[in-house]
Design a protein around this motif. Structure first.
Motif, PDB file in Angstrom:
ATOM      1  N   GLU A  28       0.801  -1.111  -0.052  1.00  0.00           N
ATOM      2  CA  GLU A  28       0.068  -0.160  -0.070  1.00  0.00           C
ATOM      3  C   GLU A  28       0.900   1.145  -0.038  1.00  0.00           C
ATOM      4  O   GLU A  28       1.571   1.400   0.769  1.00  0.00           O
ATOM      5  CB  GLU A  28      -0.928   0.222   1.301  1.00  0.00           C
ATOM      6  CG  GLU A  28      -1.963  -1.292   1.335  1.00  0.00           C
ATOM      7  CD  GLU A  28      -2.778  -0.926   2.289  1.00  0.00           C
ATOM      8  OE1 GLU A  28      -2.454  -0.095   3.244  1.00  0.00           O
ATOM      9  OE2 GLU A  28      -3.610  -1.894   2.693  1.00  0.00           O
ATOM     10  N   VAL A  29       0.477   2.283  -0.920  1.00  0.00           N
ATOM     11  CA  VAL A  29       1.399   3.566  -1.030  1.00  0.00           C
ATOM     12  C   VAL A  29       0.278   4.482  -0.878  1.00  0.00           C
ATOM     13  O   VAL A  29      -0.687   4.668  -1.659  1.00  0.00           O
ATOM     14  CB  VAL A  29       2.122   3.498  -2.337  1.00  0.00           C
ATOM     15  CG1 VAL A  29       2.767   5.036  -2.218  1.00  0.00           C
ATOM     16  CG2 VAL A  29       2.991   2.316  -2.515  1.00  0.00           C
ATOM     17  N   ALA A  30       0.431   5.339   0.365  1.00  0.00           N
ATOM     18  CA  ALA A  30      -0.863   6.346   0.561  1.00  0.00           C
ATOM     19  C   ALA A  30      -0.138   7.732   1.115  1.00  0.00           C
ATOM     20  O   ALA A  30       0.816   7.789   1.835  1.00  0.00           O
ATOM     21  CB  ALA A  30      -1.896   5.635   1.735  1.00  0.00           C
TER      22      ALA A  30
ATOM     23  N   LEU B 230      -5.885 -10.621   4.822  1.00  0.00           N
ATOM     24  CA  LEU B 230      -7.454 -10.976   5.400  1.00  0.00           C
ATOM     25  C   LEU B 230      -8.286 -10.604   4.548  1.00  0.00           C
ATOM     26  O   LEU B 230      -9.253 -11.430   4.361  1.00  0.00           O
ATOM     27  CB  LEU B 230      -7.458 -10.157   6.698  1.00  0.00           C
ATOM     28  CG  LEU B 230      -6.738 -10.611   7.621  1.00  0.00           C
ATOM     29  CD1 LEU B 230      -6.782  -9.607   9.123  1.00  0.00           C
ATOM     30  CD2 LEU B 230      -7.415 -12.046   8.465  1.00  0.00           C
ATOM     31  N   PRO B 231      -8.200  -9.729   3.799  1.00  0.00           N
ATOM     32  CA  PRO B 231      -9.284  -9.373   2.675  1.00  0.00           C
ATOM     33  C   PRO B 231      -9.406 -10.250   1.277  1.00  0.00           C
ATOM     34  O   PRO B 231     -10.509 -10.701   1.132  1.00  0.00           O
ATOM     35  CB  PRO B 231      -8.819  -7.993   1.817  1.00  0.00           C
ATOM     36  CG  PRO B 231      -7.917  -7.247   3.116  1.00  0.00           C
ATOM     37  CD  PRO B 231      -7.368  -8.481   3.891  1.00  0.00           C
ATOM     38  N   HIS B 232      -8.169 -11.066   1.208  1.00  0.00           N
ATOM     39  CA  HIS B 232      -8.311 -11.936   0.332  1.00  0.00           C
ATOM     40  C   HIS B 232      -9.088 -13.334   0.791  1.00  0.00           C
ATOM     41  O   HIS B 232      -9.799 -14.196   0.016  1.00  0.00           O
ATOM     42  CB  HIS B 232      -6.987 -12.619   0.025  1.00  0.00           C
ATOM     43  CG  HIS B 232      -6.070 -11.553  -0.858  1.00  0.00           C
ATOM     44  ND1 HIS B 232      -4.915 -11.351  -0.775  1.00  0.00           N
ATOM     45  CD2 HIS B 232      -6.549 -10.932  -1.735  1.00  0.00           C
ATOM     46  CE1 HIS B 232      -4.299 -10.219  -1.259  1.00  0.00           C
ATOM     47  NE2 HIS B 232      -5.344 -10.066  -2.164  1.00  0.00           N
TER      48      HIS B 232
ATOM     49  N   GLY C 168      -5.703  -0.891  -1.717  1.00  0.00           N
ATOM     50  CA  GLY C 168      -5.368  -1.677  -0.697  1.00  0.00           C
ATOM     51  C   GLY C 168      -6.552  -3.006  -0.472  1.00  0.00           C
ATOM     52  O   GLY C 168      -6.392  -3.978  -1.313  1.00  0.00           O
ATOM     53  N   GLY C 169      -7.198  -3.266   0.920  1.00  0.00           N
ATOM     54  CA  GLY C 169      -7.713  -4.289   1.099  1.00  0.00           C
ATOM     55  C   GLY C 169      -9.025  -4.601   0.329  1.00  0.00           C
ATOM     56  O   GLY C 169      -9.263  -5.714   0.089  1.00  0.00           O
ATOM     57  N   VAL C 170      -9.636  -3.510  -0.072  1.00  0.00           N
ATOM     58  CA  VAL C 170     -10.955  -3.847  -1.248  1.00  0.00           C
ATOM     59  C   VAL C 170     -10.380  -4.452  -2.178  1.00  0.00           C
ATOM     60  O   VAL C 170     -11.220  -5.199  -2.880  1.00  0.00           O
ATOM     61  CB  VAL C 170     -11.658  -2.217  -1.249  1.00  0.00           C
ATOM     62  CG1 VAL C 170     -12.789  -2.605  -2.046  1.00  0.00           C
ATOM     63  CG2 VAL C 170     -12.019  -1.687   0.156  1.00  0.00           C
TER      64      VAL C 170
ATOM     65  N   PHE D 146     -10.038  -9.113  -5.991  1.00  0.00           N
ATOM     66  CA  PHE D 146      -9.098 -10.010  -6.638  1.00  0.00           C
ATOM     67  C   PHE D 146      -9.282 -11.542  -6.384  1.00  0.00           C
ATOM     68  O   PHE D 146      -9.573 -12.438  -7.016  1.00  0.00           O
ATOM     69  CB  PHE D 146      -7.682  -9.774  -6.338  1.00  0.00           C
ATOM     70  CG  PHE D 146      -6.563 -10.820  -7.018  1.00  0.00           C
ATOM     71  CD1 PHE D 146      -6.002 -10.399  -8.367  1.00  0.00           C
ATOM     72  CD2 PHE D 146      -6.194 -11.655  -6.374  1.00  0.00           C
ATOM     73  CE1 PHE D 146      -5.279 -11.284  -8.920  1.00  0.00           C
ATOM     74  CE2 PHE D 146      -5.415 -12.720  -6.977  1.00  0.00           C
ATOM     75  CZ  PHE D 146      -5.013 -12.442  -8.345  1.00  0.00           C
ATOM     76  N   ALA D 147      -9.600 -11.599  -4.883  1.00  0.00           N
ATOM     77  CA  ALA D 147      -9.959 -13.004  -4.493  1.00  0.00           C
ATOM     78  C   ALA D 147     -11.428 -13.430  -5.009  1.00  0.00           C
ATOM     79  O   ALA D 147     -11.398 -14.546  -5.488  1.00  0.00           O
ATOM     80  CB  ALA D 147      -9.828 -13.209  -2.967  1.00  0.00           C
ATOM     81  N   MET D 148     -12.204 -12.451  -5.096  1.00  0.00           N
ATOM     82  CA  MET D 148     -13.653 -12.924  -5.662  1.00  0.00           C
ATOM     83  C   MET D 148     -13.625 -13.242  -7.168  1.00  0.00           C
ATOM     84  O   MET D 148     -14.229 -14.254  -7.499  1.00  0.00           O
ATOM     85  CB  MET D 148     -14.613 -11.930  -5.442  1.00  0.00           C
ATOM     86  CG  MET D 148     -16.108 -12.231  -5.473  1.00  0.00           C
ATOM     87  SD  MET D 148     -17.372 -11.036  -4.970  1.00  0.00           S
ATOM     88  CE  MET D 148     -16.929  -9.535  -5.831  1.00  0.00           C
TER      89      MET D 148
END
Length: 590
Positions: A85-87, A451-453, A520-522, A527-529
């Motif tokens: 992540e780059v923010a 965790l999002p994956h 990021g996580g979203v 990607f996993a879905m």
């Protein structure tokens, strides 16, 4: 009666799927890894805060900060690091989160200013300072200082993880084949010996042809490349007419310093950059970075090599026969142009095989592709992140996933009975393919499971189950209509597959849009879905349907055993009871 030639062959389809799974498993073992890589929240990693520097100490422009975030994100993605992540934080800070251990190389590369320049060489000497020389201020001809380089035109460039490890490269082509000329005058002088006259100065009077600014000469003579200084003040500024900079010869440790002329080509005119493997036929023993200029850059590069080639024809030992490739103020290489100008708009950079390896060339090309940062950054803080909190959340997530999966299995077995075993088997196959895919992507593309994956994978259980239910209900409708099981399997599949494809297509498009618009996580969840949606199609087409077709040929399912879930009598009776109940309700309402 013989079956038609185009009759389905479910056994072959199942064997083909299992063969693909064996290949995936073999590929995972061949890669040397059988477990997924974990992201920052599960395995820990590195968090670094980069602070922008401005000449006046004020906050940098928001436009330049946003551009820096974009370039850093592209560099991370180009390195194949997943879930990084780059923010932007505040007005002058950028926070970079990189998962996994040993990511200092990545952190160094994404924060590198990376300004690439091609300059003329006017003088060379050994890197020691001249006897009696003292530090001098920046030349009067300076338009800006080094700290103001960020406001000059940005240069698409490359950088090594640390300047001390920069290999001595050579811009290679048919016309760039000579090694960088070294200072004349015999042995390397000691720090106390007189300054070696510049190459191309046969009189030995210490003159610097073409250099009229005495402040530049004083700065050049005072520069001590062996003390750790790689360039004089302002050497990264393209608006400087003359600068002093050093290189590093990795082969024998000898350091050369240069007086360089105006910038002739900027790194922003590099259109393409690719890491190239060694080519023995062309005499390249190491990896290299191939450069291709845009139209403007090709014209400018042709002009500077024309001038250098002309100087070589007049005096082969003249330093002006060289073109210096300067990266962040340090000379990467300064090859002589021996065989005429280069007008094709291409060049390459290579170096000694022991230092210019595949990783270095890849990093170099990656930074070149995405351009120079518009601002100079310093590391305000760098911290190692623990995975304790993520591990606790992972445990909770896995428990929730196991409960959800268990409920789906119980429902399938209760409602579909023997046919439910097909659904359970399909979920197992889908899980195996997903696991192997995550392992292979982790090693081959740097994908890290976070965790999002995992949330996306758990949600996909319901998506996969929906596909089975659509097919099974179509099949039971065929049996309720009084058709035979063998024909019902094919008729139901023709009706169900379009519904399955449409539903999965909608889910995949939603995941695709979410992946490109979110960060990021979203984006990890999307990607996993998307991945599991594609796997669902593979499993339904190449396992679920062939397995049902194969089981329909057995006596247990073919004769409609009460526990098979495909008992025609029971299904027909249930349909009649449902019809009668509907009729009674209609008559009562009337």
């Amino acid at each position: 009666m013989a079956s038609p030639r185009n009759a389905p062959k479910p056994g072959r389809t199942l064997l083909a799927l299992f063969a693909v799974m064996v290949v995936l498993a073999g590929l995972a073992v061949w890669q040397g890894r059988t477990t997924p890589k974990l992201g920052l929240d599960l395995a820990g990693g590195t968090t670094v805060t980069l602070t922008a520097k401005t000449p006046n100490g004020e906050d940098p422009p928001a436009e330049q900060m946003n551009q820096a975030v974009k370039i850093m994100t592209q560099r991370v993605n180009g390195l194949g690091v997943s879930d990084a992540e780059v923010a932007k934080q505040g007005s002058s800070n950028i926070v970079v989160n990189v998962p996994g251990e040993g990511q200092s190389r990545v952190v160094s590369l994404i924060g590198t200013t990376a300004k690439l320049q091609f300059r003329e060489v006017f003088a060379t000497a050994d890197g020691h300072p001249a006897a009696g020389a003292s530090p001098a201020p920046s030349p009067s001809g300076s338009a800006k200082g080094a700290d103001d380089a960020g406001k000059s035109p940005s240069a698409s460039a490359s950088a090594s993880p640390s300047s001390s490890a920069t290999p001595r490269g050579k811009a290679l082509s048919q016309a760039l084949t000579a090694p960088t000329p070294k200072p004349s005058g015999g042995a390397t002088p000691s720090p106390s010996s007189p300054l070696v006259p510049p190459s191309g100065d046969p009189t030995g009077q210490g003159t610097y042809p073409g250099v009229t600014d005495k402040a530049v000469i004083k700065q050049f003579e005072a520069l001590d490349c062996y003390s750790g200084d790689r360039h004089a003040a302002g050497a990264n500024d393209p608006n400087r007419q003359f600068v002093a900079a050093c290189d590093q010869d990795e082969e024998n440790g000898q350091v050369t310093k240069y007086i360089l002329g105006p910038v002739r080509v900027l790194g922003e005119n590099v259109d393409e950059a690719n890491a190239m493997p060694p080519n023995a036929q062309q005499g390249q023993a190491s990896w290299s970075v191939s450069l291709k200029f845009d139209g403007k850059g090709a014209k400018q590069f042709g002009a500077v090599t024309t001038d250098a080639s002309r100087a070589y024809q007049q005096n082969p030992s003249s330093p002006q026969a060289q073109v210096a490739i300067v990266l962040d103020g340090q000379v990467v290489s300064a090859p002589a142009i021996r065989e005429g100008p280069i007008t094709g708009g291409t060049a390459s950079i290579d170096g000694p095989p022991e230092s210019f390896d595949q990783q270095y060339a890849t990093d170099l090309a990656n930074v070149l592709k995405y351009g120079a940062l518009p601002l100079e950054f310093t590391q305000s803080s760098i911290d190692e992140v623990s995975s304790t909190l993520g591990s606790d959340q992972l445990t909770g997530g896995l428990i929730a996933g196991a409960i959800g999966l268990g409920l789906v299995v119980l429902y399938c077995l209760f409602y579909y009975r023997g046919l439910g075993l097909v659904a359970v088997s399909s979920l197992v196959v889908a899980s195996l393919i997903t696991y192997l895919s995550v392992v292979i992507l982790g090693e081959g593309m740097g994908f890290r499971l976070s965790l999002p994956h995992i949330i996306g994978l758990i949600v996909s259980i319901g998506i996969t189950a929906d596909s089975f239910i659509v097919y099974f209900e179509r099949l039971r409708d065929e049996l309720r209509a009084g058709r035979k099981l063998r024909s019902s399997v094919e008729n139901a599949w023709k009706r169900a597959r379009r519904t399955i494809l449409v539903a999965d297509a909608v889910t995949f498009l939603a995941a695709l849009v979410l992946y490109f618009l979110a960060v990021g996580g979203v984006a990890g969840f999307a990607f996993a879905m998307g991945l599991t949606t594609l796997i669902d199609i593979v499993v339904v087409f190449f396992f679920t349907k062939p397995m049902v077709a194969l089981l329909s040929r057995t006596a247990f399912f073919g004769r409609g055993h009460p526990m098979s879930g495909l008992d025609p009598t029971r299904l027909h009776r249930a349909a009649e009871e449902k019809t009668a109940a509907t009729a009674r309700k209609t008559s009562q309402e009337a």
